[in-house]
Design a protein around this motif. Structure first.
Motif, PDB file in Angstrom:
ATOM      1  N   MET A 145       0.809  -1.255  -0.148  1.00 34.49           N
ATOM      2  CA  MET A 145      -0.110  -0.033   0.036  1.00 34.49           C
ATOM      3  C   MET A 145       0.866   1.208   0.210  1.00 34.49           C
ATOM      4  N   ARG A 146       1.886   1.347   0.856  1.00 41.20           N
ATOM      5  CA  ARG A 146       2.890   2.437   0.911  1.00 41.20           C
ATOM      6  C   ARG A 146       3.475   2.726  -0.609  1.00 41.20           C
ATOM      7  N   LEU A 147       4.043   1.451  -1.335  1.00 37.87           N
ATOM      8  CA  LEU A 147       4.617   1.613  -2.631  1.00 37.87           C
ATOM      9  C   LEU A 147       3.619   2.193  -3.602  1.00 37.87           C
TER      10      LEU A 147
ATOM     11  N   ALA B 205       3.935   5.567  -5.797  1.00 40.65           N
ATOM     12  CA  ALA B 205       3.858   5.510  -7.106  1.00 40.65           C
ATOM     13  C   ALA B 205       2.989   6.771  -7.416  1.00 40.65           C
ATOM     14  N   HIS B 206       1.910   7.092  -6.832  1.00 43.95           N
ATOM     15  CA  HIS B 206       1.055   8.239  -7.186  1.00 43.95           C
ATOM     16  C   HIS B 206       1.994   9.431  -6.778  1.00 43.95           C
TER      17      HIS B 206
ATOM     18  N   GLN C  78      -5.757   7.492 -11.294  1.00 43.52           N
ATOM     19  CA  GLN C  78      -6.538   6.580 -10.741  1.00 43.52           C
ATOM     20  C   GLN C  78      -5.809   5.182 -10.616  1.00 43.52           C
ATOM     21  N   SER C  79      -6.086   4.657  -9.534  1.00 44.12           N
ATOM     22  CA  SER C  79      -5.551   3.138  -9.574  1.00 44.12           C
ATOM     23  C   SER C  79      -6.603   2.495  -8.958  1.00 44.12           C
ATOM     24  N   ASP C  80      -6.517   1.032  -9.667  1.00 39.29           N
ATOM     25  CA  ASP C  80      -7.579   0.092  -9.358  1.00 39.29           C
ATOM     26  C   ASP C  80      -6.796  -0.879  -8.284  1.00 39.29           C
TER      27      ASP C  80
END
Length: 110
Positions: free
Chosen positions: A58-60, A64-65, A77-79
């Protein structure tokens, strides 16, 4: 526009996630193996994988965002699929291996 006769593109890539719910046990490897048999019989190219997560993952994703936002991208947007299981500790590769072993037994003489 003639929607009834609108064609579809000749090729696509899809991420297919099927989550059995209401099974007698937390394990769903037999159900996933059944779907894998269907995929194989279809003749299409496919790849099986397992979804999993930890705080590090989750941190990664958050990092990335941040990285993409730093390149002046205002919206991302990430799925994300997250699954948890409390009855046993299992690495995501073990899930794939379990289904592959069930499928391998399909090729054994009865």
């Amino acid at each position: 526009m003639d929607y009834k006769n609108l064609t579809t593109p000749p090729v696509c890539v899809a991420d297919f996630c099927l989550i059995p719910i209401g099974t007698p046990s937390p394990s769903v490897s037999n159900e996933i193996a059944a779907v894998q048999r269907l995929m194989k019989a279809s003749g299409m190219s496919y790849s099986m994988h397992s979804a999993g997560t930890t705080d590090d993952v989750m941190r990664l994703i958050g990092q990335a965002h941040t990285l993409v936002h730093q390149n002046s991208v205002l919206r991302i947007q990430s799925d994300i699929r997250v699954g948890t299981r409390t009855d046993k500790k299992q690495h995501f590769s073990e899930k794939v291996t379990k289904v592959e072993s069930i499928l391998a037994s399909d090729n054994q003489p009865q």
